[in-house]
Design an enzyme around this catalytic site. Structure first.
Site, PDB file in Angstrom:
ATOM      1  N   CYS A   8       0.843  -1.197   0.000  1.00  0.00           N
ATOM      2  CA  CYS A   8       0.000   0.000   0.000  1.00  0.00           C
ATOM      3  C   CYS A   8       0.880   1.249   0.000  1.00  0.00           C
ATOM      4  CB  CYS A   8      -1.006  -0.025   1.142  1.00  0.00           C
ATOM      5  SG  CYS A   8      -2.355   1.163   0.885  1.00  0.00           S
ATOM      6  N   HIS A  15      -4.088  -4.521  -0.251  1.00  0.00           N
ATOM      7  CA  HIS A  15      -3.725  -5.095   1.048  1.00  0.00           C
ATOM      8  C   HIS A  15      -3.842  -6.611   0.974  1.00  0.00           C
ATOM      9  CE1 HIS A  15      -3.402  -1.461   3.531  1.00  0.00           C
ATOM     10  NE2 HIS A  15      -4.291  -0.955   2.691  1.00  0.00           N
ATOM     11  N   GLU A  55      -2.925  -8.722   3.109  1.00  0.00           N
ATOM     12  CA  GLU A  55      -3.285  -9.233   4.435  1.00  0.00           C
ATOM     13  C   GLU A  55      -4.776  -9.110   4.710  1.00  0.00           C
ATOM     14  OE1 GLU A  55      -2.724  -4.839   5.216  1.00  0.00           O
ATOM     15  OE2 GLU A  55      -1.952  -6.326   3.816  1.00  0.00           O
TER      16      GLU A  55
END
Length: 195
Positions: free
Chosen positions: A75, A173, A175
Site C-alpha cells: 500500500c 492489502h 493481508e
C-alpha cells in the site's frame, strides 16, 4: 519494519499464519538479520518519508536494495519505493522504483474489492489470475510498463503490483484480501527468497 506509520499487526498476523517468522523493528542490526524486508504503510507519503528519515531507515533501505536484498512494499509502502510523490507537496521517495506517485483522477478514492489483471508475465506470481483483492488508497504509482505486473481498473488503469528485480510493490492489502491475498503474499515471499 517499524517506522511508526505501518499496519504492522495485520501484516504480521498474515505472515505468521503463512508460517513465516517475522521481526518488527526499526533497528538496522535487527533488520539485517532478516532474509527479506517488508515495508507496510498507511497514511500520507510526506509523513511516512519523514518518519523513515527520523528513524535513519532511508539510507539503510536504499543500500540494502542496491545489494539485492529482497524487499516488499505494501500500500503506502509500495508508493514509498517510488522516486517521488505529489501528495500534499512534492516529496522525494526512496527511489527504488523508476516511478512517481500521483492522485487518482478527480480526487477519487479506490476503496473495496476490485479485480486485478496481469499486465505482463512474471514467474514470481505464477498464473491463475484475475482475482479480486482489497484496495484502500487515493494515490497511485505511475510505474514504467516493463515493471507493471498487475493492474486494476478504477476509472483508469492503475498499477496494482510492480516489480523491479528484488523489489516488489503491492498496492492492495494482501493481508486483508482473504485467501487470494495470502496466496499472493506467500508466492512473493517464497519466490524472492528463492531467487
Amino acid at each position: 519494519m517499524d517506522y511508526g506509520v505501518g499496519n504492522l499487526a495485520s501484516v504480521w498476523h498474515a505472515l505468521h499464519a503463512l508460517q513465516f517468522r517475522c521481526r518488527i523493528s526499526s533497528e538496522p542490526a535487527t533488520l539485517s538479520a532478516s532474509d527479506l524486508l517488508l515495508l507496510p504503510g498507511v497514511g500520507a507519503f510526506p509523513a511516512a518519508m519523514a518518519a523513515l528519515h527520523r528513524t535513519g531507515l532511508v539510507d539503510y533501505l536504499q543500500s540494502e536494495a542496491r545489494k539485492g536484498r529482497p524487499m516488499i512494499g505494501i500500500c503506502l509502502g509500495m508508493q514509498l519505493l517510488a522516486e517521488s510523490s505529489t501528495e500534499q507537496r512534492p516529496t522525494p521517495g526512496l527511489g527504488l522504483l523508476p516511478a512517481t506517485v500521483r492522485a487518482l483522477q478527480a480526487g477519487a478514492w479506490h476503496i473495496g474489492w476490485n479485480e486485478i489483471e496481469p499486465e505482463r508475465e512474471d514467474p514470481l506470481f505464477g498464473s491463475g489470475w484475475p482475482h479480486s483483492v482489497y484496495f484502500n488508497h487515493s494515490y497511485v504509482v505511475d510505474a514504467q510498463p516493463q515493471h507493471r505486473v498487475f493492474i486494476a481498473r478504477a476509472g483508469e488503469p492503475i498499477t496494482a503490483v510492480v516489480r523491479k528485480d528484488n523489489v516488489v510493490g503491492i498496492q492492495f492489502h494482501p493481508e486483508k484480501s482473504q485467501s487470494t491475498g495470502r496466496k499472493m503474499l506467500h508466492r512473493v515471499v517464497e519466490g524472492l527468497l528463492c531467487d
